[in-house]
Design a protein around this motif. Structure first.
Motif, mmCIF file in Angstrom:
data_model
loop_
_atom_site.group_PDB
_atom_site.id
_atom_site.type_symbol
_atom_site.label_atom_id
_atom_site.label_comp_id
_atom_site.label_asym_id
_atom_site.label_seq_id
_atom_site.Cartn_x
_atom_site.Cartn_y
_atom_site.Cartn_z
ATOM 1 N N PRO A 281 7.226 -30.817 -8.849
ATOM 2 C CA PRO A 281 8.468 -30.225 -8.325
ATOM 3 C C PRO A 281 8.310 -29.618 -6.927
ATOM 4 C CG PRO A 281 8.240 -29.672 -10.624
ATOM 5 C CD PRO A 281 6.980 -30.417 -10.243
ATOM 6 N N ALA A 282 7.132 -29.032 -6.641
ATOM 7 C CA ALA A 282 6.941 -28.412 -5.328
ATOM 8 C C ALA A 282 7.037 -29.432 -4.201
ATOM 9 C CB ALA A 282 5.592 -27.702 -5.277
ATOM 10 N N GLU A 283 6.908 -30.702 -4.537
ATOM 11 C CA GLU A 283 6.928 -31.738 -3.501
ATOM 12 C C GLU A 283 8.305 -32.376 -3.335
ATOM 13 O OE1 GLU A 283 2.337 -33.189 -4.295
ATOM 14 O OE2 GLU A 283 3.952 -34.016 -5.499
ATOM 15 N N LEU A 284 9.321 -31.778 -3.952
ATOM 16 C CA LEU A 284 10.661 -32.371 -3.904
ATOM 17 C C LEU A 284 11.612 -31.510 -3.071
ATOM 18 C CD1 LEU A 284 11.169 -33.211 -7.689
ATOM 19 C CD2 LEU A 284 10.217 -34.678 -5.918
ATOM 20 N N SER A 285 12.658 -32.140 -2.540
ATOM 21 C CA SER A 285 13.705 -31.387 -1.854
ATOM 22 C C SER A 285 14.671 -30.834 -2.902
ATOM 23 C CB SER A 285 14.447 -32.307 -0.900
ATOM 24 O OG SER A 285 15.224 -33.224 -1.633
ATOM 25 N N GLY A 286 15.551 -29.945 -2.467
ATOM 26 C CA GLY A 286 16.499 -29.326 -3.392
ATOM 27 C C GLY A 286 17.346 -30.338 -4.139
ATOM 28 N N GLY A 287 17.862 -31.323 -3.421
ATOM 29 C CA GLY A 287 18.714 -32.325 -4.058
ATOM 30 C C GLY A 287 17.946 -33.148 -5.071
ATOM 31 N N GLN A 288 16.687 -33.443 -4.737
ATOM 32 C CA GLN A 288 15.856 -34.215 -5.673
ATOM 33 C C GLN A 288 15.554 -33.397 -6.914
ATOM 34 O OE1 GLN A 288 12.687 -34.983 -2.894
ATOM 35 N NE2 GLN A 288 13.431 -37.036 -2.440
ATOM 36 N N ARG A 289 15.298 -32.098 -6.717
ATOM 37 C CA ARG A 289 15.027 -31.238 -7.876
ATOM 38 C C ARG A 289 16.230 -31.192 -8.797
ATOM 39 N NH1 ARG A 289 11.997 -26.136 -4.969
ATOM 40 N NH2 ARG A 289 10.626 -27.470 -3.768
ATOM 41 N N GLN A 290 17.424 -31.127 -8.193
ATOM 42 C CA GLN A 290 18.632 -31.070 -9.000
ATOM 43 C C GLN A 290 18.767 -32.334 -9.852
ATOM 44 O OE1 GLN A 290 20.773 -29.842 -10.991
ATOM 45 N NE2 GLN A 290 21.496 -28.444 -9.413
ATOM 46 N N ARG A 291 18.431 -33.473 -9.266
ATOM 47 C CA ARG A 291 18.501 -34.723 -10.029
ATOM 48 C C ARG A 291 17.499 -34.716 -11.180
ATOM 49 N NH1 ARG A 291 20.539 -39.457 -6.540
ATOM 50 N NH2 ARG A 291 21.545 -38.362 -4.843
ATOM 51 N N VAL A 292 16.298 -34.216 -10.916
ATOM 52 C CA VAL A 292 15.284 -34.156 -11.968
ATOM 53 C C VAL A 292 15.734 -33.204 -13.074
ATOM 54 C CG1 VAL A 292 12.892 -33.574 -12.506
ATOM 55 C CG2 VAL A 292 13.442 -34.696 -10.344
ATOM 56 N N ALA A 293 16.306 -32.047 -12.652
ATOM 57 C CA ALA A 293 16.757 -31.065 -13.641
ATOM 58 C C ALA A 293 17.814 -31.685 -14.554
ATOM 59 C CB ALA A 293 17.313 -29.834 -12.938
ATOM 60 N N LEU A 294 18.701 -32.459 -13.970
ATOM 61 C CA LEU A 294 19.730 -33.096 -14.773
ATOM 62 C C LEU A 294 19.114 -34.157 -15.686
ATOM 63 C CD1 LEU A 294 22.742 -32.875 -15.095
ATOM 64 C CD2 LEU A 294 22.989 -34.813 -13.570
ATOM 65 N N GLY A 295 18.123 -34.873 -15.155
ATOM 66 C CA GLY A 295 17.437 -35.872 -15.969
ATOM 67 C C GLY A 295 16.754 -35.241 -17.170
ATOM 68 N N ARG A 296 16.130 -34.082 -16.941
ATOM 69 C CA ARG A 296 15.443 -33.387 -18.017
ATOM 70 C C ARG A 296 16.428 -32.995 -19.116
ATOM 71 N NH1 ARG A 296 12.370 -27.835 -16.688
ATOM 72 N NH2 ARG A 296 14.515 -27.150 -16.479
ATOM 73 N N ALA A 297 17.634 -32.569 -18.686
ATOM 74 C CA ALA A 297 18.643 -32.185 -19.674
ATOM 75 C C ALA A 297 19.198 -33.418 -20.401
ATOM 76 C CB ALA A 297 19.773 -31.424 -18.988
ATOM 77 N N LEU A 298 19.462 -34.478 -19.643
ATOM 78 C CA LEU A 298 20.071 -35.672 -20.254
ATOM 79 C C LEU A 298 19.124 -36.372 -21.217
ATOM 80 C CD1 LEU A 298 21.967 -37.258 -17.220
ATOM 81 C CD2 LEU A 298 22.969 -36.225 -19.257
ATOM 82 N N ALA A 299 17.805 -36.197 -21.004
ATOM 83 C CA ALA A 299 16.824 -36.902 -21.825
ATOM 84 C C ALA A 299 17.011 -36.595 -23.304
ATOM 85 C CB ALA A 299 15.406 -36.539 -21.381
ATOM 86 N N ILE A 300 17.452 -35.376 -23.623
ATOM 87 C CA ILE A 300 17.569 -35.017 -25.039
ATOM 88 C C ILE A 300 18.971 -35.325 -25.568
ATOM 89 C CG2 ILE A 300 15.776 -33.247 -24.988
ATOM 90 C CD1 ILE A 300 18.000 -31.142 -24.769
#
Lengths: 285, 366
Positions: free
Chosen positions: B134-153
């Motif tokens: 995560p430290a290597e991502l921009s804000g927009g990329q982090r937001q996409r990952v955060a949403l992916g983490r939520a959608l996974a379940i």
């Protein structure tokens, strides 16, 4: 050993913060005189002895037994410190209860107490007629004059290292990570193991290393409770003192050098573990 | 999933954060909780996620009572404003987290989890980021990952707290469209919290405007925009000019005011307040008007006019640059509103909820 505050060659680079030359000079001078020079002297002294004699002294039964006891007891104490220190830091940070501040202050007592006082107190408590000893000895668990006594004294003086390094990191840990984990379906235990522990691991490694180093070097608290029986409960630093009193400078230097090597190895392992635990802190894009 | 909130209250010490919330959310809806800071919107979202508890009221999902359930049992995959990605896990492991912590009996196999993560990475258009931290991502990329983490379940309801609050304007607009696309593709009932009306109106099927712990209005974005139900909503939506008027036969009257462009209202005669957007006011030079131009500033394409009228009334207007060419400070102007809202009662009668002192208040992002 001279230390020059500024490079005498080339162009002086401009710096935003003033005082670099002075502060760096003082730092290097102090480190050189107080830390580096004595260490080098010790190594040189050890080098005079020669590898064959060095090996012979280090593996002599009494020396070897002392080193073995010190390492073993220090490991026992450190394992206990790592677990109990983590628990204690957790309790102090995560729960609010009456007397929390008092408990927090109590943690510093082993640091503040002269180690000799700690040693006397512990040996009084654990001796056959002391409060704890009176219970433990009839159960067949003697503490005084055994490795257990050594480990207990070591643990007593070094546990604040673990608590005090883990505590601030745990305090700064954003509760959102745990909340996120919970809403993703993680239970409290999974949450601790997979989210909290990785976050505090670097601090725990540092605290545990410091604690182990302190255990290896502890002297005052142990000599009272250990009984100092050669081959049985004699610790390495005490043996070094005995050698010195016998004017056996080589013997003392060998023991000191071995302890120094162990300490350096510890620092290296700690650095490695820390690098491993923080490898995720990559560069921001 | 349908979600029902009934008469919910929550109090933090002396502060009533929620004062009786009733809300029903239908299957597959995309809902915005819109309001200024302190309006209780984030508290409501956290209660739905199980991260906070109401003092009274009910919460049910598909008819099932959710209040006795823990956050762990609800599995909503709450998306935090600052993402709260696990810093020690790679993007791929962050997304897989919710699947890997399932009880052993229900947990998909390793290969299945990996396949699901791969599928999500492509769906969210971030396959190249899979092995970054995560430290290597921009804000927009982090937001996409955060949403992916939520959608996974595959959460029953997706909850997002100020999802674009920490991003810059361009990324915000892109991600907004992207989130709408994600919602339309997955059909997951989604609730997000925002203080930005533009965001709420562009993204949501239905907007819930909250103020000081109450729901002020619920409706489609255009309904709310055209017909704010309360003075609070009107102010929050930028109708910041308030002019005391007298209603006569459904028409607002006041000296220096030309309301011929406004439709008649079926409202009783008497004192009322006219709420206007600065951009909906056309100023016309008129020596007889009580409104005097006191300041004229430019923001580039538009001019901003500040006027002084009777009874401490200081209306502001925004006009296109060319139509302001003839205006000079000190002259008097007649105001001709092109659109507006009328609420009964004179000035001060529209009591404001405590947190709404400044209706255009923007929450600062820490």
């Amino acid at each position: 050993m001279t230390t020059l505050p500024l490079p005498a060659w080339g162009v002086r680079p401009k710096r935003v913060l003033p005082g670099f030359g002075l502060t760096m000079g003082v730092t290097l001078a102090f480190l050189g005189i107080v830390v580096l020079l004595p260490t080098v002297a010790l190594v040189l002294k050890g080098a005079e002895i020669g590898p064959a004699r060095f090996w012979a002294i280090a593996t002599a039964p009494r020396t070897f037994a002392a080193l073995k006891l010190t390492l073993l007891a220090a490991t026992m104490a450190t394992i206990f410190n790592a677990l109990y220190g983590l628990l204690m830091a957790w309790v102090l940070v995560r729960y609010d209860f009456p007397g929390r501040r008092l408990l927090d202050a109590l943690v510093d007592i082993p640091f503040a107490l002269p180690t000799a006082v700690a040693g006397l107190t512990l040996s009084a408590l654990f001796s056959a007629n002391g409060w704890y000893g009176a219970v433990l000895e009839p159960m067949g668990l003697p503490v005084v004059f055994t490795i257990w006594g050594v480990a207990i004294a070591m643990s007593f003086t070094s546990i604040p290292f673990v608590i005090r390094t883990v505590q601030p990191v745990l305090e700064d840990l954003d509760p959102q990570y745990e909340q996120a984990a919970r809403t993703l379906g993680a239970g409290p235990f999974t949450c601790f193991v997979r989210v909290v522990l990785p976050a505090i691991l670097p601090a725990l490694v540092v605290g545990t290393t410091l604690s182990l180093a302190r255990c290896l070097g502890e002297f005052g608290a142990i000599v009272f409770i250990a009984g100092n029986l050669p081959m049985k409960t004699e610790i390495a630093s005490l043996l070094a003192v005995i050698r010195l009193e016998e004017y056996d400078y080589n013997g003392a230097a060998v023991i000191a050098l071995v302890l120094l090597l162990i300490a350096l190895a510890l620092l290296a392992v700690s650095g490695l573990l820390q690098a491993l635990a923080t490898r995720h802190r990559g560069r921001a894009p | 999933m349908t979600l029902q909130i009934s008469n919910m209250t929550r109090r933090f010490g002396p502060v009533d954060v929620l004062r009786g919330i009733d809300l029903t959310i239908g299957e597959g809806e995309l809902i915005a909780l819109l309001g200024p800071s302190g309006s209780g919107k984030t508290t409501l979202l956290k209660i739905i996620a199980g991260l906070d508890w109401p003092d009274a009221g009910g919460l049910s999902v598909q008819g099932e009572d959710w209040l006795p359930k823990t956050a762990q049992e609800r599995r909503t995959g709450f998306v935090f404003q600052h993402y709260a990605l696990f810093p020690h896990l790679k993007v791929r492991d962050n997304i897989a987290f919710g699947l890997t912590v399932m009880p052993r009996a229900q947990r998909p196999g390793k290969a299945q989890i990996a396949a699901r993560v791969e599928e999500l990475l492509h769906f969210l258009q971030i396959p190249a980021l899979a092995d970054r931290y995560p430290a290597e991502l921009s804000g927009g990329q982090r937001q996409r990952v955060a949403l992916g983490r939520a959608l996974a379940i595959s959460p029953p309801v997706l909850l997002l707290d100020e999802p674009f609050g920490a991003l810059d304007a361009q990324v915000r607009r892109d991600l907004r469209r992207w989130l709408r696309g994600v919602h339309d593709a997955t059909g997951t009932t989604t609730i997000f919290v925002t203080h930005d009306q533009e965001e709420a109106f562009e993204l949501a099927d239905r907007v819930v405007v909250m103020g000081a712990g109450r729901i002020e209005q619920t409706g489609r974005p255009d309904e709310i925009y055209d017909h704010p139900a309360t003075p609070f909503v009107a102010r929050f939506l930028g109708l910041t000019v308030e002019i005391p008027v007298t209603l006569r036969q459904g028409r607002a009257e006041a000296p220096g005011l030309d309301t011929s462009a406004l439709p008649r209202r079926a409202m009783a005669d008497g004192p009322a307040t006219l709420f206007l957007r600065p951009a909906d006011i056309t100023p016309i030079p008129d020596p007889a008007s009580p409104f005097r131009l006191t300041a004229l500033t430019t923001t580039g394409a538009t001019h901003r006019l500040v006027m002084e009228g009777p009874a401490d009334c200081r209306p502001e207007a925004e006009v296109a640059r060319r139509s302001a060419a003839a205006l000079t400070v000190g002259q008097t102007l007649r105001l001709r509103p092109e659109a507006g809202q009328i609420f009964p009662g004179g000035p001060g009668a529209q009591t404001l909820p405590a947190a709404a002192d400044n209706p255009r208040f923007k929450e600062s992002t820490p």
